[in-house]
Motif scaffolding. Structure first.
Motif, PDB file in Angstrom:
ATOM      1  N   PHE A  23       0.858  -1.231   0.165  1.00  0.00           N
ATOM      2  CA  PHE A  23      -0.035   0.087   0.032  1.00  0.00           C
ATOM      3  C   PHE A  23       0.779   1.131   0.082  1.00  0.00           C
ATOM      4  CE2 PHE A  23      -3.554  -2.475   2.263  1.00  0.00           C
ATOM      5  CZ  PHE A  23      -3.953  -3.107   1.291  1.00  0.00           C
ATOM      6  N   LYS A  24       2.227   1.172  -0.075  1.00  0.00           N
ATOM      7  CA  LYS A  24       3.111   2.090   0.149  1.00  0.00           C
ATOM      8  C   LYS A  24       2.808   3.285  -1.060  1.00  0.00           C
ATOM      9  CE  LYS A  24       7.868   3.531   0.758  1.00  0.00           C
ATOM     10  NZ  LYS A  24       9.116   3.009   1.062  1.00  0.00           N
ATOM     11  N   ASP A  25       2.520   2.587  -2.274  1.00  0.00           N
ATOM     12  CA  ASP A  25       2.316   3.445  -3.467  1.00  0.00           C
ATOM     13  C   ASP A  25       0.957   4.211  -3.320  1.00  0.00           C
ATOM     14  OD1 ASP A  25       4.370   2.247  -4.463  1.00  0.00           O
ATOM     15  OD2 ASP A  25       3.836   0.961  -5.936  1.00  0.00           O
ATOM     16  N   ILE A  26       0.017   3.788  -2.414  1.00  0.00           N
ATOM     17  CA  ILE A  26      -1.128   4.559  -2.504  1.00  0.00           C
ATOM     18  C   ILE A  26      -1.054   5.557  -1.332  1.00  0.00           C
ATOM     19  CG2 ILE A  26      -2.499   3.137  -4.122  1.00  0.00           C
ATOM     20  CD1 ILE A  26      -3.667   1.638  -1.402  1.00  0.00           C
ATOM     21  N   ASN A  27      -0.016   5.737  -0.586  1.00  0.00           N
ATOM     22  CA  ASN A  27      -0.114   6.576   0.571  1.00  0.00           C
ATOM     23  C   ASN A  27      -0.727   6.190   1.750  1.00  0.00           C
ATOM     24  OD1 ASN A  27       1.891   8.582  -0.377  1.00  0.00           O
ATOM     25  ND2 ASN A  27       0.226   9.561  -1.439  1.00  0.00           N
ATOM     26  N   GLY A  72      -6.743  13.376   1.171  1.00  0.00           N
ATOM     27  CA  GLY A  72      -7.981  13.480   0.359  1.00  0.00           C
ATOM     28  C   GLY A  72      -8.522  12.137   0.524  1.00  0.00           C
ATOM     29  N   MET A  73      -8.688  11.349   1.127  1.00  0.00           N
ATOM     30  CA  MET A  73      -8.922  10.181   1.253  1.00  0.00           C
ATOM     31  C   MET A  73     -10.277   9.855   2.170  1.00  0.00           C
ATOM     32  SD  MET A  73      -5.611   7.550   1.996  1.00  0.00           S
ATOM     33  CE  MET A  73      -4.293   7.895   1.373  1.00  0.00           C
ATOM     34  N   ILE A  74     -10.456  10.810   3.083  1.00  0.00           N
ATOM     35  CA  ILE A  74     -11.498  11.015   4.089  1.00  0.00           C
ATOM     36  C   ILE A  74     -12.072  12.482   4.346  1.00  0.00           C
ATOM     37  CG2 ILE A  74     -11.200   8.591   5.096  1.00  0.00           C
ATOM     38  CD1 ILE A  74     -10.458  10.522   7.593  1.00  0.00           C
ATOM     39  N   THR A  75     -13.151  12.740   4.671  1.00  0.00           N
ATOM     40  CA  THR A  75     -13.505  13.918   4.983  1.00  0.00           C
ATOM     41  C   THR A  75     -14.373  13.823   6.319  1.00  0.00           C
ATOM     42  OG1 THR A  75     -14.648  15.966   4.169  1.00  0.00           O
ATOM     43  CG2 THR A  75     -15.464  13.867   3.606  1.00  0.00           C
ATOM     44  N   LYS A  76     -14.321  15.178   6.897  1.00  0.00           N
ATOM     45  CA  LYS A  76     -14.938  15.183   8.325  1.00  0.00           C
ATOM     46  C   LYS A  76     -16.065  16.129   7.978  1.00  0.00           C
ATOM     47  CE  LYS A  76     -11.047  14.941  11.322  1.00  0.00           C
ATOM     48  NZ  LYS A  76     -10.038  15.694  12.386  1.00  0.00           N
ATOM     49  N   LYS A  77     -17.223  15.877   8.722  1.00  0.00           N
ATOM     50  CA  LYS A  77     -18.414  16.658   8.709  1.00  0.00           C
ATOM     51  C   LYS A  77     -18.889  16.737  10.232  1.00  0.00           C
ATOM     52  CE  LYS A  77     -19.873  15.660   3.940  1.00  0.00           C
ATOM     53  NZ  LYS A  77     -20.768  14.870   3.202  1.00  0.00           N
ATOM     54  N   ASN A  78     -19.477  17.968  10.479  1.00  0.00           N
ATOM     55  CA  ASN A  78     -19.950  18.246  11.981  1.00  0.00           C
ATOM     56  C   ASN A  78     -21.168  17.237  12.153  1.00  0.00           C
ATOM     57  OD1 ASN A  78     -18.158  19.919  13.039  1.00  0.00           O
ATOM     58  ND2 ASN A  78     -19.198  21.607  12.267  1.00  0.00           N
ATOM     59  N   GLU A  79     -21.435  16.680  13.056  1.00  0.00           N
ATOM     60  CA  GLU A  79     -22.608  16.152  13.575  1.00  0.00           C
ATOM     61  C   GLU A  79     -23.747  17.197  13.773  1.00  0.00           C
ATOM     62  OE1 GLU A  79     -23.671  12.093  15.817  1.00  0.00           O
ATOM     63  OE2 GLU A  79     -23.023  13.672  17.183  1.00  0.00           O
ATOM     64  N   GLU A  80     -24.832  16.994  13.350  1.00  0.00           N
ATOM     65  CA  GLU A  80     -25.958  17.984  13.775  1.00  0.00           C
ATOM     66  C   GLU A  80     -26.309  18.173  15.321  1.00  0.00           C
ATOM     67  OE1 GLU A  80     -27.668  20.166  11.654  1.00  0.00           O
ATOM     68  OE2 GLU A  80     -26.227  19.508  10.089  1.00  0.00           O
ATOM     69  N   GLU A  81     -26.669  17.144  15.702  1.00  0.00           N
ATOM     70  CA  GLU A  81     -26.749  17.030  17.240  1.00  0.00           C
ATOM     71  C   GLU A  81     -25.774  17.299  18.265  1.00  0.00           C
ATOM     72  OE1 GLU A  81     -27.249  13.590  15.468  1.00  0.00           O
ATOM     73  OE2 GLU A  81     -29.329  14.696  14.718  1.00  0.00           O
ATOM     74  N   GLY A  94     -10.946   7.757  -1.501  1.00  0.00           N
ATOM     75  CA  GLY A  94     -10.843   6.647  -0.384  1.00  0.00           C
ATOM     76  C   GLY A  94     -11.781   5.543  -0.909  1.00  0.00           C
ATOM     77  N   LEU A  95     -12.785   5.700  -1.529  1.00  0.00           N
ATOM     78  CA  LEU A  95     -13.634   4.533  -1.847  1.00  0.00           C
ATOM     79  C   LEU A  95     -13.072   3.798  -3.182  1.00  0.00           C
ATOM     80  CD1 LEU A  95     -17.244   6.247  -1.991  1.00  0.00           C
ATOM     81  CD2 LEU A  95     -16.180   4.262  -0.510  1.00  0.00           C
ATOM     82  N   LYS A  96     -12.305   4.414  -3.924  1.00  0.00           N
ATOM     83  CA  LYS A  96     -11.382   3.636  -4.859  1.00  0.00           C
ATOM     84  C   LYS A  96     -10.495   3.007  -4.270  1.00  0.00           C
ATOM     85  CE  LYS A  96     -12.104   6.782  -8.745  1.00  0.00           C
ATOM     86  NZ  LYS A  96     -11.532   7.770  -9.643  1.00  0.00           N
TER      87      LYS A  96
END
Length: 150
Positions: A23-27, A72-81, A94-96
């Motif tokens: 997995f080294k090639d994909i960071n 750029g593999m994941i993103t964070k979003k605030n939870e509403e509650e 990330g999905l790829k």
């Protein structure tokens, strides 16, 4: 008593080493692929749930999450509650990577289970699940600041 933990450790380290090289090639390094897989399989998971699921410490999880976010593999979003909670989601990148990781995982499973019958595989899965649950209870006990009696 048999010391199965040595064998489990050898298996885990060997697979981790293989994955780190492949997995080294994909960071993705130092086992970060495990985080990405869990985030892909549990969209919107929060860091604390990831920590519990993977049995890791918060600092290690924070570093891995930050690295994957920067790559750029994941993103964070605030939870509403609860705005303190950051929900973790895989990006398109990330999905790829996830599909590539799953193919590697299926291959490693195939190699690891070679020569075992379906009955043996079922028994192994059941027994390892029991071992995992035993260790999980111990992990939680120690993480809460308790000491085990030897």
């Amino acid at each position: 008593m048999k010391d199965i933990l040595r064998d489990i450790g050898i298996i885990a380290r060997a697979l981790d080493s293989i994955s780190n090289i492949e997995f080294k090639d994909i960071n993705l390094s130092k086992g970060q692929f495990v985080y990405l897989v869990r985030i892909c399989e549990n969209p919107g998971i929060i860091q604390e749930q990831l920590v519990e699921m993977l049995k890791i410490d918060r600092a290690t999880a924070s570093r891995a999450i930050k690295n994957m976010e920067n790559n750029g593999m994941i993103t964070k979003k605030n939870e509403e509650e609860n705005k303190k909670n950051k929900l973790l989601y895989a990006t398109e990148k990330g999905l790829k990577l996830y599909s590539f990781i799953i193919r590697e995982n299926e291959h490693s499973n195939s190699v690891a289970l070679e020569g075992l019958t379906e009955t043996e595989i079922t028994t192994l899965v059941e027994l390892l699940d029991k071992v995992k649950n035993n260790i999980s209870e111990d992990w939680l006990y120690v993480k809460k600041g308790n000491k085990r009696n030897y």
